[in-house]
Every structure is written in C-alpha cells, then in structure tokens.
Design a protein around this motif. Structure first.
Motif, PDB file in Angstrom:
ATOM      1  N   ASP A   1       0.950  -1.108  -0.158  1.00 11.71           N
ATOM      2  CA  ASP A   1       0.081  -0.044  -0.197  1.00 11.71           C
ATOM      3  C   ASP A   1       0.733   1.109   0.001  1.00 11.71           C
ATOM      4  N   GLU A   2       0.975   2.038  -1.103  1.00 14.10           N
ATOM      5  CA  GLU A   2       1.561   3.498  -1.013  1.00 14.10           C
ATOM      6  C   GLU A   2       1.197   4.224  -0.211  1.00 14.10           C
ATOM      7  N   ASP A   3       0.087   4.100   0.356  1.00 14.50           N
ATOM      8  CA  ASP A   3      -0.264   5.313   1.220  1.00 14.50           C
ATOM      9  C   ASP A   3       0.290   5.302   2.478  1.00 14.50           C
ATOM     10  N   THR A   4       1.016   3.921   3.066  1.00 14.17           N
ATOM     11  CA  THR A   4       1.360   3.627   4.128  1.00 14.17           C
ATOM     12  C   THR A   4       2.750   4.007   4.254  1.00 14.17           C
ATOM     13  N   VAL A   5       3.203   4.467   5.446  1.00 14.57           N
ATOM     14  CA  VAL A   5       4.787   4.993   5.499  1.00 14.57           C
ATOM     15  C   VAL A   5       5.439   3.852   5.431  1.00 14.57           C
ATOM     16  N   PRO A   6       6.383   3.883   4.516  1.00 17.71           N
ATOM     17  CA  PRO A   6       7.180   2.581   4.534  1.00 17.71           C
ATOM     18  C   PRO A   6       8.127   2.397   5.787  1.00 17.71           C
ATOM     19  N   PRO A   7       8.401   1.181   6.456  1.00 17.15           N
ATOM     20  CA  PRO A   7       8.964   0.940   7.626  1.00 17.15           C
ATOM     21  C   PRO A   7      10.542   1.040   7.620  1.00 17.15           C
ATOM     22  N   LEU A   8      11.383   1.601   8.407  1.00 13.17           N
ATOM     23  CA  LEU A   8      12.527   1.662   8.469  1.00 13.17           C
ATOM     24  C   LEU A   8      13.344   0.662   9.121  1.00 13.17           C
ATOM     25  N   ARG A   9      14.286   0.078   8.361  1.00 18.96           N
ATOM     26  CA  ARG A   9      14.990  -1.096   8.699  1.00 18.96           C
ATOM     27  C   ARG A   9      16.276  -0.582   9.091  1.00 18.96           C
ATOM     28  N   PRO A  10      16.889  -1.267  10.074  1.00 17.37           N
ATOM     29  CA  PRO A  10      18.299  -0.821  10.419  1.00 17.37           C
ATOM     30  C   PRO A  10      19.214  -1.215   9.299  1.00 17.37           C
ATOM     31  N   LEU A  11      20.125  -0.427   9.227  1.00 19.37           N
ATOM     32  CA  LEU A  11      21.436  -0.362   8.324  1.00 19.37           C
ATOM     33  C   LEU A  11      22.226  -1.829   8.658  1.00 19.37           C
ATOM     34  N   ARG A  12      22.444  -2.531   7.884  1.00 19.62           N
ATOM     35  CA  ARG A  12      22.985  -3.933   8.257  1.00 19.62           C
ATOM     36  C   ARG A  12      24.257  -3.833   9.133  1.00 19.62           C
ATOM     37  N   GLY A  13      24.263  -4.594  10.074  1.00 17.18           N
ATOM     38  CA  GLY A  13      25.476  -4.634  10.980  1.00 17.18           C
ATOM     39  C   GLY A  13      26.731  -4.793  10.335  1.00 17.18           C
ATOM     40  N   ASN A  14      27.797  -3.983  10.934  1.00 20.59           N
ATOM     41  CA  ASN A  14      29.140  -4.288  10.354  1.00 20.59           C
ATOM     42  C   ASN A  14      29.720  -5.649  10.564  1.00 20.59           C
ATOM     43  N   PRO A  15      30.161  -6.465   9.554  1.00 16.31           N
ATOM     44  CA  PRO A  15      30.771  -7.726   9.905  1.00 16.31           C
ATOM     45  C   PRO A  15      32.099  -7.228  10.264  1.00 16.31           C
ATOM     46  N   ARG A  16      32.451  -8.174  11.167  1.00 19.77           N
ATOM     47  CA  ARG A  16      33.870  -8.156  11.973  1.00 19.77           C
ATOM     48  C   ARG A  16      34.875  -9.028  11.734  1.00 19.77           C
ATOM     49  N   GLY A  17      36.263  -8.428  11.321  1.00 12.81           N
ATOM     50  CA  GLY A  17      37.232  -9.666  11.302  1.00 12.81           C
ATOM     51  C   GLY A  17      38.257  -9.093  12.359  1.00 12.81           C
ATOM     52  N   THR A  18      39.055 -10.045  12.790  1.00 10.68           N
ATOM     53  CA  THR A  18      39.857 -10.039  14.020  1.00 10.68           C
ATOM     54  C   THR A  18      41.024 -10.812  13.511  1.00 10.68           C
ATOM     55  N   ASP A  19      41.722 -10.594  12.226  1.00 13.85           N
ATOM     56  CA  ASP A  19      42.830 -11.219  11.985  1.00 13.85           C
ATOM     57  C   ASP A  19      44.206 -10.758  12.642  1.00 13.85           C
TER      58      ASP A  19
END
Length: 593
Positions: free
Chosen positions: A141-159
């Motif tokens: 439904d275009e009249d409904t305010v689109p939901p906000l999704r979190p920005l994808r979490g940052n992957p972490r590397g610990t080399d």
C-alpha cells in the motif's frame, strides 16, 4: 540489496508550523509557511542545503503551495507514504541529492514529521547518523509510511596478523615514559588473538596529552615497535590541507586493499561508481581484477573515473576520522574532487562532469604526456606543433602534452640534450591545444550543472590562487581545464604562504607528496606532507598499513582523531565471517586504564 540501491533517513524531526500544539486542534495544512518550516527544520539555512534539494509534501490539504519555494523544487503527494516513496525514486533517478519529506498529520493532526532522506551509500560515506533505510517494497500500500529497517550490521574481522594502530600520550615527557612502560609488558604478554581488540589509545578514558607516540604494527612486533617509536610534542598542531592527485597517479589495483575492508571508503567508492551508469560495474571489475581488465588503467576511460572515485573515497575516509581540513588543492582532474568537498558541486554532478570529459576526450586523436626534469623556461624552445606545457609542478619538474608523433620527437630531442624525460601514463593529450574541441563540447554540458561558490578555501591549479566565487560558478572555467596549463607549484606556494600546514595527499602513488617535499617551506620544516597510500602497487595489507601510518602522523601532529573510526581498518571486513572480536581480559583493561 546494495547500499547504492537504498535510501536512508538521516534526520527525523517533528515540527509545528503554526501555534503551539496544546493550543490548537486544527490540522496542519501544507502552505508556504509550512514549506519554510520544513526547509529550516534541522537548523541549517537553505543556502547550506544541496542545490538539488527537493521538498516533498505528503498532505491532504494544500494552501497556496507552488512548484518552487525559496529556490527549491516542491512536489506534493496525497499521503506521507507516497511522498517518501517518491523521495526514494527521485534520489535514485538523479533529480535530487537530498529530499526533505514532510508528513502532514504525523504523529498528530496539527504536527508535521520531517524526514531528511539521502542515498544510503552517500549517507554512510558522508558520516551521517543513519536512523534506518526505507523499505519501499513493503507494505504494498503506497499510502502507508514505509518502515525503517536498520542498516545492516558491520561484519567484523579480527585477524591478528593485520596491521593496527597503537596510540599513547602523556602530560609531559615523564608521564609519556610512564604510560609506555606500563604498555610494553601488556603488549608482550597479550595473546595474539586478543591484539586486534585492544583499545586504540592509552591511557583509556582520559583526554590525550601533548606528548604523543604511535606505532603501526602487528601482534608479533607490537612491543618492539612501541619501544622504538619516537614521541613528539603535539602542543601546537598544524592545520590540515588535503591534496588530490590527477591523471598520471593511477596504477592497477590502487587502494583495492581498502575496498570491503573499511566501510566509509567502500561506501564512497560505491556511491561514486553508482553515478557512472553502465560503466560503473565495468570500472569496478577492471579495478578489482586488473589481470583480466577489459580496458587498461592508463586509458582515460578508466584512469579518470576511477581516480575520481578513489580520491573521493580517501577524502571521505580522512574526514570520518574527525579531521576537518582548512584548505583543499587538487592537481588537474583532482581539482574536481576538491571542488566536491568544497561544496561547489554535488557528487552526482561531479561524476557527470568527469564522464563528460571522458566522453569527449576519446574523440581526440591519441596523444600523451611527458614529465621533464627542467624548468618551464628550459623546455619552451623544444615545443612544436600542438605540444604545450601541461603542468608546472616544481622548480625543475614540468609536464608536456600533445599529439603522439610530435611528442615522441620532442622527447628524443630532450633526451639527446641530457634532460631526464619520463613518459606519464596517459593516452590523451590533456592540457594542450589538441583538446580544444573537447573543451568546447563539455562547456555545453556543464551549463546544466548547478555550481556554487566554495564553502572553504579551495586553491586552483589553473590560476595558482584561491578559487573565486565567479570562477567556481563558471562552466567555462571548468571546461578550460582540459586545455589549460596546471600551475601546481604556484598554487602550492600560495597555500603554504597562508599558513604552516600538514599536507595529506589523498590519492595513489605519492606524486604530489614528492612535489611538496621539494618546496622550501617543507624542506625547512615549517610545513609537512604525508601520503595516505604507498608509492607503488603492493599488497592489500600494504594499502592498510600506509593509511594507518597517515593516521599515526595526524595523531602525533596533535589532532584528536576518532580512533574508533580509525579502528575499523583492522576490525571491519565485508568479506570475512570471523567470530566476534574476543573480549579483552579484565586485567589487561585495568592495565590500559
């Protein structure tokens, strides 16, 4: 879905255009006064908003709202949901760089919820606090305010074998020695898997002192590197100026070691390439896999677009550390990158200007460029046909450009007379009369680009001085850069005469660093210069090590960096699926504090 296909909400605020809500029950009406309230909702005057800002009103009642207000485009939709979806479309179709969306009747009938919406990749590159990305696919439904999704979490590397930065400081020399003496045994005894998770600065939780040290190291060499590091008195840090190199500085795989290993750099590269249309993915593919590149890196179709993206991304990376430059200077095509940071032109429009240059340059017969170890006066007698002085970079370093045949003959004569001549990696005769047809063609295209005066000191290599508002707003000024001589030495003279500064070259190969080191101010120690990338192609780890060395220089100069942002160079990786960073033992935390 890629960030380049997403739209991010970076600010959200509830405003009331009329009387206080507690004294009003009348619903908010979209009016001229309401549009003014929307434009000023976040405390920025309208002149500080991007030129391509669009105001989208989602309302059921309108009162005298026109298609433009205070110089900005205004569009209306029946509901806030439709307005947000239209913002997403306009941002990705290229008609807007920022959308201010006003949801009338949200959350109460008499209030307006104002959303600041940007392309997600540019929001990350710009360091915006992303509240979330719009999910325009649900609900239907275009009249409904689109939901906000979190920005994808940052992957972490610990080399533990990846280089990282260790910073420390003291109130005076004795205090610095005490801090270092406490740091050394902890580094000697820490498990290598824990090394990447150690805090970036010591002591923790206290303001940094003026006596500072830093080491870029791996786990096995950490204690030795810290022990041998020299300290500096950073009581009076020099301001920072950024240098952006142009064509001739490119090389295969430049800065590729940072891509998908640092989020701001990655987002900025993606943002720039996304504005290059169908060429963007091809340029990325050739960059990341040079052995299978369809077009050579020295071809103008690759060199200039990719150099723009790399210079821009490196500049965004430095700014993400909290560095605020006081001046900008670009060489040749690098001047357009500098202009983007100075607010003269938006990222999308700057990319359009680069691509127009490329489109017209390939129509010019093949030519090239030469670097000559001589003064401008010494090379003038050698010039024939359409060969010209393309750049004056230092007292004894100039560049020549022109058509291929005459340039080859001049190179032979110069070498015969004992001059050092080096072929510059370029296939087009930029900064010579041969490029005049291309200059005339791009001027026509540039007339459709919104150009503004610089918001910070921007030195031009074409005038050798600060860029004036009139020059910055002139399509002809930018078009002439294809044919005109670059007077980098003169521009650098002006910049270093204004103040003692720390120059940071945000680009590959260290070409401008070499020029700056010959400058009298730098030779005498009043000014200084530090490159951000290696002088030649190397390993991905060499790229990260070089960037961290530049961060270390900024720290020991006295600039208080956001070291959590710097730490992403050894704790973030889009490609790795390593487990979460190991916890630092409580005993080690106590020692560091």
């Amino acid at each position: 879905m890629s960030l380049t296909q997403r739209s991010a909400v970076v600010r959200r605020l509830i405003v009331s255009p009329g009387s206080a809500p507690q004294h009003s029950t009348a619903p908010a009406v979209a009016s001229a006064a309401a549009v003014s309230a929307v434009l000023r909702a976040f405390g920025r005057p309208p002149e500080d908003l991007p030129a391509r800002t669009v105001v989208l009103l989602g309302a059921t009642a309108f009162d005298g709202v026109g298609p433009a207000h205070e110089g900005f485009t205004v569009r209306t939709e029946a509901t806030p949901g439709r307005a947000l979806r239209r913002a997403h479309r306009e941002l990705h179709e290229g008609t807007a760089d920022l959308a201010l969306v006003a949801g009338f009747g949200e959350p109460d009938p008499w209030t307006i919820t104002v959303y600041a919406v940007k392309r997600a990749a540019e929001a990350v590159a710009d360091g915006d606090a992303v509240l979330g990305v719009l999910d325009v696919t649900t609900p239907a439904d275009e009249d409904t305010v689109p939901p906000l999704r979190p920005l994808r979490g940052n992957p972490r590397g610990t080399d533990p074998d990846r280089h990282r930065l260790v910073c420390w400081s003291g109130r005076n020399a004795d205090d610095e020695m005490r801090v270092r003496d406490e740091l050394l045994p902890m580094l000697s005894g820490v498990h290598r898997e824990v090394f990447p998770a150690l805090p970036a600065t010591v002591p923790c939780g206290t303001p940094p002192g003026p006596v500072r040290g830093a080491a870029v190291t791996v786990s096995a060499l950490a204690a030795r590197s810290v022990h041998k590091a020299r300290t500096t008195d950073a009581s009076h840090p020099r301001p920072v100026a950024l240098l952006f190199p142009g064509q001739g500085s490119q090389h295969a795989g430049m800065a590729a070691g940072l891509y998908r290993r640092e989020p701001v750099f990655t987002a900025a590269v993606d943002a720039a390439l996304s504005h290059m249309g169908e060429e963007g993915p091809r340029i990325r593919a050739d960059w990341l896999d040079p052995a299978r590149a369809a077009i050579d890196i020295d071809d103008v179709r690759r060199a200039q677009p990719l150099l723009f993206a790399i210079d821009y991304a490196l500049g965004r990376l430095v700014l993400s550390w909290g560095v605020r430059p006081t001046a900008l200077l670009g060489h040749s095509a690098g001047e357009l990158v500098a202009a983007t940071f100075a607010g003269v032109v938006s990222l999308r429009d700057a990319v359009a200007m680069v691509m127009a240059r490329v489109r017209e340059a390939v129509k010019i017969p093949a030519g090239g460029m030469l670097a000559v170890a001589a003064s401008e006066e010494r090379v003038l007698p050698y010039l024939t046909d359409d060969v010209a002085v393309a750049a004056v970079n230092a007292n004894q370093q100039v560049m020549l450009a022109g058509s291929k045949g005459p340039l080859t003959e001049i190179a032979a004569r110069l070498k015969a007379d004992g001059h050092t001549v080096v072929t510059v990696p370029a296939t087009s005769p930029f900064h010579s009369p041969a490029m005049a047809p291309a200059s005339d063609a791009v001027e026509v295209a540039y007339r459709a680009i919104p150009l503004r005066e610089p918001k910070m000191p921007l030195y031009s290599g074409y005038t050798g001085a600060l860029m004036s508002p009139e020059e910055a707003r002139s399509p002809r000024f930018w078009a002439r850069q294809i044919t005109d001589t670059v007077y980098f030495r003169k521009a650098l003279d002006e910049l270093l005469a204004a103040d003692d500064v720390l120059l940071i070259e945000v680009g590959p190969r260290q070409t401008l660093t070499a020029f700056a080191r010959r400058h009298r101010s730098v030779r005498l120690g009043a000014g200084a210069v530090s490159p951000i990338l290696p002088a030649r192609a190397g390993t991905p780890e060499a790229d990260r090590q070089s960037v961290l060395t530049a961060a270390a220089r900024l720290w020991t100069e006295g600039h208080d960096l956001d070291l959590n942002a710097v730490a992403r160079l050894w704790t973030w990786s889009e490609e790795e699926t390593a487990p979460a960073a190991p916890r630092v033992p409580a005993q080690a935390q106590a020692q560091l504090a």
